[in-house]
Design a protein around this motif. Sequence first.
Motif, PDB file in Angstrom:
ATOM      1  N   PRO A   9       2.061  -4.259   7.030  1.00 62.36           N
ATOM      2  CA  PRO A   9       2.242  -3.996   5.590  1.00 62.36           C
ATOM      3  C   PRO A   9       2.462  -5.282   4.798  1.00 62.36           C
ATOM      4  N   THR A  13       0.591  -6.301   1.383  1.00 61.03           N
ATOM      5  CA  THR A  13       1.335  -6.678   0.181  1.00 61.03           C
ATOM      6  C   THR A  13       0.848  -8.019  -0.367  1.00 61.03           C
ATOM      7  N   PHE A  17      -0.916  -8.753  -3.964  1.00 60.28           N
ATOM      8  CA  PHE A  17      -0.367  -9.718  -4.913  1.00 60.28           C
ATOM      9  C   PHE A  17      -1.435 -10.731  -5.324  1.00 60.28           C
TER      10      PHE A  17
END
Length: 51
Positions: A9, A13, A17
């Motif tokens: 994960p 992420t 971003f």
Amino acid sequence: MVGQVEKSPVLLTVLGFVAIVVSAIILVIIAITIVGLPPIALVAGMLFIVA
């Protein structure tokens, strides 16, 4: 590919971003080149980042 994303994960992420930052930069560049008004580009970029 899906299995790898589920296992990391953090990677997902980071990619998300980076995608947001790149999208904001592209938005500002397009606004400056098409409109030619940096203030509008900056406002649009800040609104996009806040959203």
